[in-house]
Design a protein around this motif. Sequence first.
Motif, PDB file in Angstrom:
ATOM      1  N   UNK A 149      26.314  26.128  30.057  1.00 17.23           N
ATOM      2  CA  UNK A 149      26.558  25.744  28.667  1.00 17.23           C
ATOM      3  C   UNK A 149      25.231  25.746  27.920  1.00 17.23           C
ATOM      4  N   UNK A 150      25.253  26.167  26.649  1.00 16.56           N
ATOM      5  CA  UNK A 150      24.064  26.122  25.797  1.00 16.56           C
ATOM      6  C   UNK A 150      24.461  25.559  24.440  1.00 16.56           C
ATOM      7  N   UNK A 151      23.485  25.014  23.740  1.00 19.64           N
ATOM      8  CA  UNK A 151      23.764  24.490  22.413  1.00 19.64           C
ATOM      9  C   UNK A 151      22.574  23.750  21.845  1.00 19.64           C
ATOM     10  N   UNK A 152      22.823  23.029  20.761  1.00 15.48           N
ATOM     11  CA  UNK A 152      21.790  22.274  20.064  1.00 15.48           C
ATOM     12  C   UNK A 152      22.171  20.808  19.969  1.00 15.48           C
ATOM     13  N   UNK A 153      21.166  19.961  20.043  1.00 16.57           N
ATOM     14  CA  UNK A 153      21.309  18.542  19.745  1.00 16.57           C
ATOM     15  C   UNK A 153      20.738  18.340  18.349  1.00 16.57           C
ATOM     16  N   UNK A 154      21.526  17.837  17.420  1.00 13.21           N
ATOM     17  CA  UNK A 154      21.065  17.605  16.056  1.00 13.21           C
ATOM     18  C   UNK A 154      21.255  16.120  15.758  1.00 13.21           C
ATOM     19  N   UNK A 155      20.148  15.429  15.616  1.00  7.46           N
ATOM     20  CA  UNK A 155      20.140  13.979  15.426  1.00  7.46           C
ATOM     21  C   UNK A 155      19.904  13.637  13.954  1.00  7.46           C
ATOM     22  N   UNK A 156      20.213  12.413  13.587  1.00  6.44           N
ATOM     23  CA  UNK A 156      19.944  11.972  12.213  1.00  6.44           C
ATOM     24  C   UNK A 156      18.500  11.487  12.064  1.00  6.44           C
ATOM     25  N   UNK A 157      17.741  11.446  13.159  1.00  5.03           N
ATOM     26  CA  UNK A 157      16.321  11.099  13.109  1.00  5.03           C
ATOM     27  C   UNK A 157      15.591  11.816  14.240  1.00  5.03           C
ATOM     28  N   UNK A 158      14.277  11.864  14.166  1.00  6.50           N
ATOM     29  CA  UNK A 158      13.479  12.553  15.165  1.00  6.50           C
ATOM     30  C   UNK A 158      13.522  11.872  16.519  1.00  6.50           C
ATOM     31  N   UNK A 206      36.856  15.160  42.284  1.00  2.74           N
ATOM     32  CA  UNK A 206      38.257  15.318  41.891  1.00  2.74           C
ATOM     33  C   UNK A 206      38.496  14.588  40.587  1.00  2.74           C
ATOM     34  N   UNK A 207      38.993  15.165  39.561  1.00  2.00           N
ATOM     35  CA  UNK A 207      39.237  16.605  39.431  1.00  2.00           C
ATOM     36  C   UNK A 207      38.084  17.340  38.774  1.00  2.00           C
ATOM     37  N   UNK A 208      37.070  16.597  38.241  1.00  2.00           N
ATOM     38  CA  UNK A 208      36.040  17.277  37.464  1.00  2.00           C
ATOM     39  C   UNK A 208      34.685  16.589  37.569  1.00  2.00           C
ATOM     40  N   UNK A 209      33.660  17.365  37.204  1.00  2.00           N
ATOM     41  CA  UNK A 209      32.311  16.833  37.024  1.00  2.00           C
ATOM     42  C   UNK A 209      31.977  16.978  35.546  1.00  2.00           C
ATOM     43  N   UNK A 210      31.193  16.042  35.036  1.00  7.06           N
ATOM     44  CA  UNK A 210      30.853  16.049  33.619  1.00  7.06           C
ATOM     45  C   UNK A 210      29.360  15.832  33.466  1.00  7.06           C
ATOM     46  N   UNK A 211      28.756  16.534  32.500  1.00 11.41           N
ATOM     47  CA  UNK A 211      27.371  16.303  32.123  1.00 11.41           C
ATOM     48  C   UNK A 211      27.351  15.896  30.659  1.00 11.41           C
ATOM     49  N   UNK A 212      26.550  14.881  30.353  1.00  8.84           N
ATOM     50  CA  UNK A 212      26.347  14.434  28.979  1.00  8.84           C
ATOM     51  C   UNK A 212      24.853  14.491  28.694  1.00  8.84           C
ATOM     52  N   UNK A 213      24.490  15.106  27.578  1.00 12.68           N
ATOM     53  CA  UNK A 213      23.093  15.185  27.157  1.00 12.68           C
ATOM     54  C   UNK A 213      22.991  14.446  25.827  1.00 12.68           C
ATOM     55  N   UNK A 214      22.095  13.463  25.782  1.00 12.87           N
ATOM     56  CA  UNK A 214      21.946  12.649  24.580  1.00 12.87           C
ATOM     57  C   UNK A 214      20.488  12.622  24.149  1.00 12.87           C
ATOM     58  N   UNK A 215      20.253  12.865  22.865  1.00 14.30           N
ATOM     59  CA  UNK A 215      18.919  12.788  22.284  1.00 14.30           C
ATOM     60  C   UNK A 215      19.025  12.254  20.877  1.00 14.30           C
ATOM     61  N   UNK A 216      18.322  11.173  20.565  1.00 11.07           N
ATOM     62  CA  UNK A 216      18.459  10.543  19.258  1.00 11.07           C
ATOM     63  C   UNK A 216      19.894  10.087  19.065  1.00 11.07           C
ATOM     64  N   UNK A 217      20.517  10.484  17.956  1.00  5.76           N
ATOM     65  CA  UNK A 217      21.920  10.139  17.719  1.00  5.76           C
ATOM     66  C   UNK A 217      22.864  11.248  18.167  1.00  5.76           C
ATOM     67  N   UNK A 218      22.328  12.352  18.684  1.00  5.59           N
ATOM     68  CA  UNK A 218      23.139  13.491  19.110  1.00  5.59           C
ATOM     69  C   UNK A 218      23.584  13.322  20.553  1.00  5.59           C
ATOM     70  N   UNK A 219      24.808  13.744  20.831  1.00  2.00           N
ATOM     71  CA  UNK A 219      25.341  13.676  22.188  1.00  2.00           C
ATOM     72  C   UNK A 219      26.353  14.801  22.385  1.00  2.00           C
ATOM     73  N   UNK A 220      26.238  15.510  23.524  1.00  2.00           N
ATOM     74  CA  UNK A 220      27.199  16.549  23.874  1.00  2.00           C
ATOM     75  C   UNK A 220      27.643  16.329  25.315  1.00  2.00           C
ATOM     76  N   UNK A 263      17.230  22.167  21.617  1.00  2.00           N
ATOM     77  CA  UNK A 263      18.245  23.032  22.213  1.00  2.00           C
ATOM     78  C   UNK A 263      18.310  22.757  23.709  1.00  2.00           C
ATOM     79  N   UNK A 264      19.442  23.102  24.302  1.00  2.00           N
ATOM     80  CA  UNK A 264      19.603  22.869  25.735  1.00  2.00           C
ATOM     81  C   UNK A 264      20.344  24.033  26.370  1.00  2.00           C
ATOM     82  N   UNK A 265      20.113  24.175  27.653  1.00  2.00           N
ATOM     83  CA  UNK A 265      20.859  25.088  28.502  1.00  2.00           C
ATOM     84  C   UNK A 265      21.070  24.354  29.817  1.00  2.00           C
TER      85      UNK A 265
END
Length: 145
Positions: A106-115, A80-94, A69-71
């Motif tokens: 922002x909060x959420x979960x990273x769910x990967x197809x492997x550990x 200009x015009x925006x800033x972006x954050x990408x969080x990647x773990x395993x095969x999961x990316x948000x 999980x992440x926060x």
Amino acid sequence: MPHVRSSRFVRLLAACTAGVAAVAVLPMASAQAATAPFTVSVTGGYNNTQSLGTATGTVTGTGGSAQASYSVTLCGQSTYPSSRVTIQGGTASVSHTVYYQNCETFTGDLVSSYGFSNAQITVSGSTFYPGNQYTTYTKSRTVYF
């Protein structure tokens, strides 16, 4: 004449079988979740002196698990015009975006197809430098849990 086993051997065999069965029924001790804090700031423009975005937060997971999980709080600065954050773990990316000089959590979960045992946080922001060209800058950091 039939062969009779000693009662001592039979009791030992029964005790071993019961012990193996008891161990199979007990749940395995689970690993403890760890929290990895991070701050990632991206700069750009003239001599990389212009702040374009900052992400501050945590990733919480158990090493080798397929979920974490992440926060994260993302603040756009002179972008200009925006800033972006990408969080990647395993095969999961948000990815999450804020516009101009806003901050948002922002909060959420990273769910990967492997550990996995780490996550990469990438922050990007843009500016019109050098020479009035629209240029995007990025900064990344890897955290382990």
